[in-house]
Design a protein around this motif. Sequence first.
Motif, PDB file in Angstrom:
ATOM      1  N   ILE A 211       0.832  -1.205   0.000  1.00  0.00           N
ATOM      2  CA  ILE A 211       0.000   0.000   0.000  1.00  0.00           C
ATOM      3  C   ILE A 211       0.866   1.254   0.000  1.00  0.00           C
ATOM      4  O   ILE A 211       0.635   2.197  -0.767  1.00  0.00           O
ATOM      5  CB  ILE A 211      -0.938  -0.010   1.220  1.00  0.00           C
ATOM      6  N   ASP A 212       1.893   1.267   0.848  1.00  0.00           N
ATOM      7  CA  ASP A 212       2.725   2.462   0.972  1.00  0.00           C
ATOM      8  C   ASP A 212       3.445   2.811  -0.319  1.00  0.00           C
ATOM      9  O   ASP A 212       3.568   3.989  -0.681  1.00  0.00           O
ATOM     10  CB  ASP A 212       3.743   2.280   2.101  1.00  0.00           C
ATOM     11  N   ARG A 213       3.938   1.819  -1.023  1.00  0.00           N
ATOM     12  CA  ARG A 213       4.615   2.115  -2.284  1.00  0.00           C
ATOM     13  C   ARG A 213       3.663   2.800  -3.264  1.00  0.00           C
ATOM     14  O   ARG A 213       4.070   3.670  -4.025  1.00  0.00           O
ATOM     15  CB  ARG A 213       5.191   0.834  -2.889  1.00  0.00           C
ATOM     16  N   SER A 214       2.402   2.386  -3.234  1.00  0.00           N
ATOM     17  CA  SER A 214       1.422   3.026  -4.101  1.00  0.00           C
ATOM     18  C   SER A 214       1.112   4.442  -3.633  1.00  0.00           C
ATOM     19  O   SER A 214       0.986   5.367  -4.441  1.00  0.00           O
ATOM     20  CB  SER A 214       0.138   2.189  -4.150  1.00  0.00           C
ATOM     21  N   GLN A 301      -7.954   5.920  -2.249  1.00  0.00           N
ATOM     22  CA  GLN A 301      -8.563   4.623  -1.997  1.00  0.00           C
ATOM     23  C   GLN A 301      -7.644   3.733  -1.158  1.00  0.00           C
ATOM     24  O   GLN A 301      -8.102   3.050  -0.239  1.00  0.00           O
ATOM     25  CB  GLN A 301      -8.914   3.942  -3.325  1.00  0.00           C
ATOM     26  N   LEU A 302      -6.355   3.730  -1.468  1.00  0.00           N
ATOM     27  CA  LEU A 302      -5.431   2.928  -0.681  1.00  0.00           C
ATOM     28  C   LEU A 302      -5.258   3.487   0.711  1.00  0.00           C
ATOM     29  O   LEU A 302      -5.031   2.752   1.679  1.00  0.00           O
ATOM     30  CB  LEU A 302      -4.080   2.822  -1.396  1.00  0.00           C
ATOM     31  N   ASP A 303      -5.373   4.811   0.854  1.00  0.00           N
ATOM     32  CA  ASP A 303      -5.366   5.414   2.177  1.00  0.00           C
ATOM     33  C   ASP A 303      -6.525   4.878   3.006  1.00  0.00           C
ATOM     34  O   ASP A 303      -6.375   4.541   4.185  1.00  0.00           O
ATOM     35  CB  ASP A 303      -5.465   6.936   2.056  1.00  0.00           C
ATOM     36  N   ALA A 304      -7.690   4.765   2.387  1.00  0.00           N
ATOM     37  CA  ALA A 304      -8.857   4.245   3.098  1.00  0.00           C
ATOM     38  C   ALA A 304      -8.638   2.790   3.497  1.00  0.00           C
ATOM     39  O   ALA A 304      -8.969   2.380   4.611  1.00  0.00           O
ATOM     40  CB  ALA A 304     -10.108   4.377   2.233  1.00  0.00           C
ATOM     41  N   LEU A 305      -8.065   1.976   2.582  1.00  0.00           N
ATOM     42  CA  LEU A 305      -7.788   0.592   2.918  1.00  0.00           C
ATOM     43  C   LEU A 305      -6.758   0.508   4.035  1.00  0.00           C
ATOM     44  O   LEU A 305      -6.889  -0.279   4.973  1.00  0.00           O
ATOM     45  CB  LEU A 305      -7.283  -0.156   1.686  1.00  0.00           C
ATOM     46  N   PRO A 702       3.740  11.534   1.880  1.00  0.00           N
ATOM     47  CA  PRO A 702       2.333  11.954   1.770  1.00  0.00           C
ATOM     48  C   PRO A 702       1.637  11.868   3.127  1.00  0.00           C
ATOM     49  O   PRO A 702       2.022  11.081   3.995  1.00  0.00           O
ATOM     50  CB  PRO A 702       1.741  10.960   0.768  1.00  0.00           C
ATOM     51  N   LYS A 703       0.617  12.679   3.295  1.00  0.00           N
ATOM     52  CA  LYS A 703      -0.081  12.769   4.576  1.00  0.00           C
ATOM     53  C   LYS A 703      -0.637  11.427   5.015  1.00  0.00           C
ATOM     54  O   LYS A 703      -0.791  11.173   6.217  1.00  0.00           O
ATOM     55  CB  LYS A 703      -1.203  13.800   4.489  1.00  0.00           C
ATOM     56  N   SER A 740       1.989   2.854  13.213  1.00  0.00           N
ATOM     57  CA  SER A 740       2.289   2.372  11.862  1.00  0.00           C
ATOM     58  C   SER A 740       2.699   3.489  10.914  1.00  0.00           C
ATOM     59  O   SER A 740       2.866   3.249   9.723  1.00  0.00           O
ATOM     60  CB  SER A 740       1.073   1.635  11.284  1.00  0.00           C
ATOM     61  N   ALA A 741       2.854   4.720  11.433  1.00  0.00           N
ATOM     62  CA  ALA A 741       3.271   5.846  10.597  1.00  0.00           C
ATOM     63  C   ALA A 741       4.725   5.672  10.166  1.00  0.00           C
ATOM     64  O   ALA A 741       5.477   4.871  10.728  1.00  0.00           O
ATOM     65  CB  ALA A 741       3.071   7.156  11.347  1.00  0.00           C
ATOM     66  N   GLN A 742       5.120   6.442   9.182  1.00  0.00           N
ATOM     67  CA  GLN A 742       6.488   6.425   8.670  1.00  0.00           C
ATOM     68  C   GLN A 742       7.090   7.829   8.733  1.00  0.00           C
ATOM     69  O   GLN A 742       6.349   8.799   8.691  1.00  0.00           O
ATOM     70  CB  GLN A 742       6.507   5.904   7.230  1.00  0.00           C
TER      71      GLN A 742
END
Length: 928
Positions: A211-214, A301-305, A702-703, A740-742
Amino acid sequence: MPANSTPPATKKKGRRARFVVIVLVLALVGGVGYGAYWGVSTVRASLPQTTGTINLPGLDGQVEVKRDSYGVPQIYANTDRDLFRAQGYVQAQDRFWEMDVRRHMTSGRLSEMFGKEQVETDEFLRTLGWRQVAQEEYDDKLDDETKKNLQSYADGVNDYLKGRDGKDISVEYAALNFVNDYKPAKWTPVDSVAWLKAMAWDLRSNMQDEIDRSLLTSRMDEKQIKDLYPSYPYSRNQPIVTEGAVDPLAEEFDPKAEPGDATGDGTGTGTGTGTGTGTGTGTGIGTGTDPGGAVDGLESQLDALSSTLDEIPALLGPSGSGIGSNSWVVSGQYTTTGKPLLANDPHLAPQLPSVWYQMGLHCRSSTKDCQYDVAGYTFAGMPGVIIGHNEDIAWGMTNLGADVTDLYLEKVSGDTYQYGNEQKKFKTRQETIKVAGGKSQTITVRSTEHGPVVSDRDGQLRTVGDKAPVTNAAPDRGDGYAVSLQWTALEPGKSMDAVFALNKAKNFPEFRKAAENFEVPSQNLVYADTKGTIGYQAPGRIPIRAEGDGSLPAPGWDPKYRWEGYIPFDELPYEENPKRGYIVTANQAVIDKADYPYPLTEDWGYGARSQRINDLIKSKIKDGGKISTDDMRTMQTDNRSEIATLLMPYLLKIDVSDPSIREAQKLLEGWDYSQEPDSAAAAYFNAVWRNVLKLAFGNKLPKEMRVGGECLNVRPADSTGPADDLEELVRECGRRSADSAQPDGGDRWFEITRKILKDEDNEWWQAPKTRLQGPAKTRDELLLRALTDARWELTAELGKDVSTWSWGRLHQLNLENQTLGTEGPGIVKTLLNRGPWNLGGGEAAVNATGWNAAGGYEVMWVPSMRMVVNVGDWDKSRWINLTGASGHAYSPNYTDQTEKWAKGELLDWPFSSRAVEENTGDTLTLAP
């Protein structure tokens, strides 16, 4: 092998901890005189009987439960049936509340206990279908002996529940009865099997990385994303297996073969790049800048997932590049005992009670009706021993980290989805969710060829893929794309069979045969036996992808991206008595990908811990040295900061003119990189490291990847380089939970930093000016800013006088009850929670008291237990648990091991009947 005591964040207020209604009731109860009486009487009622005799009709014979002063039970019986029945009874005595909450989570039934706040969590868990898969395993996959043991265990749990009201079981039930009429149901064998799904979920490897790479594509180009996911440093950090290869003729792994004999190049396949056109063997989902806004659509969308995944109740710990475990085994040729020594310490979230339960299961004599003599760490709710030893062998586990999940974009049209040239109908099922104090709710779960449609469970995700970047060959977007999940744990398997087979194994071939069924979660298994053999086995159901490498979401409409099967067990890497004389597993790469034909993952841990352990062993055995049991314990508590060894020379060369900053910088002079709890230098260095990460990387992410509620003025997503004019910046607030933040500061970030450290003009060192400081354009300018920001951060946290600073004051462990103790008024926390403890150790240290640099310094994952097994002389083995045997808040065994654990101490681990008797404090007889 996941809720955590992390600092508050926006996402943290989600489903993971929302049991507020009960907390409010307890607050009211605690505020009146009756509440005090109620609390004392209830606590007394729920403490278990540990002496005397209890009659359990149906037992084959008498069973003895011998507990030491720490409440650790050793069970003696004459049949397997009695042994596992007693195990169920005893675990229910100590931990039934934990077991009951856990089974409601795994079956998506939390709402039945805690009300409407848990409905969304239940919906997602019902969509995954853990309970359904567990039922299929029990019905169709597990062998008869396993089923008998599971039933015996369930009978024991139900023996304990029979005739008991909630208040007689645990104080939490008394609180629950103020809210609804909940009554615990009988335990079933499937309740135990379903727990394996929770294990697998929390050890599912790289889904978050996928997800993060996207998400990164919204701000970064292909090169920048590659910078943030560097390749594994095989030449510097040794993989687990350094000998052997797959024999292409025999089609099996040969640990004696030369690595060059392996077939294939092990490099896997690439991923699509650029603006979404995709190339060659890529996934067809592009990276980089998309002029049509496609990336922005996928990003949301991936943020929501990601948010949905983030809020699933975590029983074992957060995922991230710092999470993992240590296990290693040393051959008798290098030990003071002349026999192997084996150490293990899994790194999981701090929980109260601990996820582990120590016990021994002993047949008084070995017969066809009684086959077990084993001790170690179990899970409350599951029969058998997960990690430990029997009279012949010992074993430990760490997470292998194989890529066993894939996200697929699905082209949906009405009640069908596209697969190749077909429109296939969704498989559907109805799920009814009962809600305490409310109306039941019904959902429809849809599944594709790949797995359940996870996007159905989130309002934003229902429009997933509206603008997702795809290749020109992709189907017309129409109503958009859905997201489905393919995951090995959603196929029925035989992992429960493996647990009992491991417990009975007598030698390495039997051990490997047992490991063959340990399909999910995929674990590194280390081994030692009384004959002197040491070994390693990589088991697990690991997919073979026809196309793509699983690093980004795949196009579900293209059959080329299907899973073709799984790596045959005979071809999975293993070692037996390697020439070097020891084996280390700490979540590093299993084997050099150039020497192995199957891609396992691209998202290993980067080997900081594993290489430190390798180096410690090498330094001890050089020139004929030997390793003792206490040496193994000392290695487990090694506090050295590996990133400090890399970064410190650069920090000490920075010319600092401000006297206050220089005063702090002087703390680092002469520091030996050891992160002891009383170390001021460790406190300051880690604060500097946190600020280096924030300035160089975190503020540019990204946020969707930054900590929820933390707002920054950042450059617009479509700009490049730092903004020199403050007017060019835009205000953005983070959205992810603190655990789980980066950038999390794990050893992936060590490797990222290592690669740019000598390049003082690298673009990552650039940072925009602030109201108080000018822009950083070089490495040294950014390091100076980090030194400065860390000084003032610790001044606010610890005071102006640097001589009073200590790492432990920043780096604290708080143990929280995972339901009622996570939120609410002080009276509840006082009743159920314990702490704080000031700890040493740190991120990616061997003593992995982990913290997330994006979220703060609080301890978020820990060595959840430690053991050192003295093979052959079992009574000289040592062990410790994070908390204690009991889940009852006012039991003397609630947290009686924690103080010793915090100091790195271990307890005696008796195994022989003589040693157990010498350590016995209470004996309970269960009689037919």
